[in-house]
Write an enzyme that holds these catalytic residues in place. Structure first.
Site, mmCIF file in Angstrom:
data_model
loop_
_atom_site.group_PDB
_atom_site.id
_atom_site.type_symbol
_atom_site.label_atom_id
_atom_site.label_comp_id
_atom_site.label_asym_id
_atom_site.label_seq_id
_atom_site.Cartn_x
_atom_site.Cartn_y
_atom_site.Cartn_z
ATOM 1 C CG HIS A 1 -1.909 0.524 1.115
ATOM 2 N ND1 HIS A 1 -2.966 0.862 2.271
ATOM 3 C CD2 HIS A 1 -2.066 2.566 0.554
ATOM 4 C CE1 HIS A 1 -4.380 1.585 2.049
ATOM 5 N NE2 HIS A 1 -3.464 2.515 1.041
ATOM 6 C CG HIS B 1 -1.722 6.026 -2.738
ATOM 7 N ND1 HIS B 1 -2.218 5.980 -3.151
ATOM 8 C CD2 HIS B 1 -1.467 5.697 -1.150
ATOM 9 C CE1 HIS B 1 -3.717 5.676 -2.541
ATOM 10 N NE2 HIS B 1 -3.347 5.295 -1.044
ATOM 11 C CG HIS C 1 -7.729 3.310 -0.437
ATOM 12 N ND1 HIS C 1 -6.743 3.047 -1.671
ATOM 13 C CD2 HIS C 1 -6.766 4.171 0.469
ATOM 14 C CE1 HIS C 1 -5.872 3.345 -0.767
ATOM 15 N NE2 HIS C 1 -5.346 3.953 -0.204
ATOM 16 C CD GLU D 1 -7.713 6.828 4.194
ATOM 17 O OE1 GLU D 1 -7.891 6.950 3.469
ATOM 18 O OE2 GLU D 1 -6.069 7.365 4.979
ATOM 19 C CG ASP E 1 -1.419 5.729 3.068
ATOM 20 O OD1 ASP E 1 -1.795 5.663 1.643
ATOM 21 O OD2 ASP E 1 -2.435 6.045 3.157
ATOM 22 C CG ASP E 2 -0.279 8.675 0.595
ATOM 23 O OD1 ASP E 2 0.218 8.857 -0.470
ATOM 24 O OD2 ASP E 2 -0.726 8.487 1.485
HETATM 25 N N1 ADE Z 1 -4.562 8.738 -2.059
HETATM 26 C C1 ADE Z 1 -3.527 8.902 -1.253
HETATM 27 N N2 ADE Z 1 -3.675 7.912 0.462
HETATM 28 C C2 ADE Z 1 -4.659 7.711 0.374
HETATM 29 C C3 ADE Z 1 -5.132 7.982 1.711
HETATM 30 N N3 ADE Z 1 -4.400 7.508 2.600
HETATM 31 N N4 ADE Z 1 -6.535 7.259 1.171
HETATM 32 C C4 ADE Z 1 -7.012 7.879 0.434
HETATM 33 N N5 ADE Z 1 -6.415 8.430 -0.775
HETATM 34 C C5 ADE Z 1 -5.403 8.088 -0.578
HETATM 35 ZN ZN ZN Z 2 -3.687 5.041 0.027
#
Ligand code: ADE
Ligand code: ZN
Length: 337
Positions: free
Chosen positions: A19, A21, A199, A202, A280-281
């Protein structure tokens, strides 16, 4: 066990990242370099100014900044450099395989052709395999705040590259955009042989996870935190061994949880769910994958055996063929022997 010996175990464990991006790995240093290269004005003039803005109280606040930052990505070289930087950083954490989301609509919408985005990323992925030994799959992600027809348009636009994607994903603003908004699109993607990720849970309610799992029939749930509010859903996740890609530092940054002690990872492990830990990011949430493992282990008091299970799960939950999974599982066993 001391923190430092547990951290060395985490470092030693071969891991898969499921996971991630790619646009969320855009470090402010590189963002500023590419802004200068492309002669684009960024709202932030210094690293400190950029980092001061990385303070979110929900998913939407993050997304607004995430889409703003990626505006400086224009050329194939930019997408290559972004992806290459991530791969080098992930390799340092002993990531051996990555299944990477990218958000084409966020680029095509502002005039960057699909091929520019995709070829730049693919060039870096090929280089990562050759020079770092990190294998990768790419996952085409639809933006859920856009329409299902927009998703069909992306599917058409990407036709020349379909054999380069292992699957599709659904990300961006969750609330008000339930999985069933994309029922026809996902049915089509399933018929085309793509793996299905979404997703769900969340910020959205357990009902969204149920829709994704039962009505859409996804192969993997991204995040899935709020599943824990629904005991019958937990049982289904256990029985089907549907992977959950949890992202602890993301959850903390986006106030999905108020403290890492509230991360569901340990409870999910103890309930027999196929949970994984991911970043994630990472450029926005304060850590790549090893730091996610470390901080979660520290907050929840995970045992060494649970950390090893998380590394195992990362390959078991991947879309690698069975022989590939077995090779990595054996490498984990060798690393801890
Ligand atoms: N796009 C990038 N990170 C995300 C996240 N945590 N939730 C939804 N969309 C995303
Ligand atoms: Zn994500």
């Amino acid at each position: 066990m001391t923190d430092s010996s547990q951290n060395s175990l985490i470092q030693r464990l071969p891991k898969a990242e499921l996971h991630l991006h790619i646009e969320g790995s855009f470090e402010p240093e590189l963002m500023m370099q590419l802004a200068a290269r492309n002669r684009i004005d960024l709202r932030f003039k210094t690293l400190d100014e950029a980092k001061a803005a990385y303070n979110f109280s929900n998913l939407q606040e993050f997304l607004d900044l995430y889409y703003e930052g990626m505006q400086v990505l224009r050329t194939e070289e930019d997408f290559h450099d972004l992806t290459w930087a991530y791969l080098q950083r992930a390799a340092q954490d002993n990531v051996r395989h990555v299944e990477m989301f990218f958000d084409p609509q966020a680029h095509t919408e502002r005039g960057v052709p699909f091929g520019v985005v995709t070829e730049g990323i693919l060039a870096a992925l090929a280089r990562g395999e050759k020079e770092l030994g990190v294998t990768s799959y790419l996952i085409l992600s639809f933006l859920r705040h856009l329409s299902e027809d927009d998703g069909f348009a992306l599917l058409k636009e990407s036709e020349g590259w379909h054999d380069r994607f292992v699957g599709v994903g659904l990300d961006s603003s969750e609330m008000g955009h339930p999985p069933l908004k994309f029922e026809r699109l996902y049915k089509r993607c399933r018929e085309m042989g793509f793996k299905l990720c979404m997703h769900a849970g969340e910020e959205g309610p357990p009902a969204y996870v149920r829709e994704a799992l039962i009505e859409i029939g996804v192969d993997r749930i991204d995040h899935g935190n709020r599943s824990m509010e629904d005991p019958a859903l937990i049982q289904i996740l256990k029985d089907t061994q549907t992977p959950l890609t949890n992202c602890p530092l993301s959850n903390l940054s986006l106030c999905v949880i108020n403290d890492l002690k509230d991360s569901p990872v340990k409870a999910q492990l103890e309930a027999g769910l196929l949970v994984t830990v991911n970043s994630d990011d990472p450029a926005y949430f304060g850590g790549y994958i090893a730091r996610n493992y470390e901080k979660t282990a520290e907050a929840l008091g995970l045992s060494d055996a649970q950390l090893i299970t998380l590394a195992h799960n990362s390959f078991t939950a991947s879309f690698l063929p069975e022989a590939g999974k077995q090779k990595h599982l054996a490498a984990i066993d060798a690393a801890v022997a």
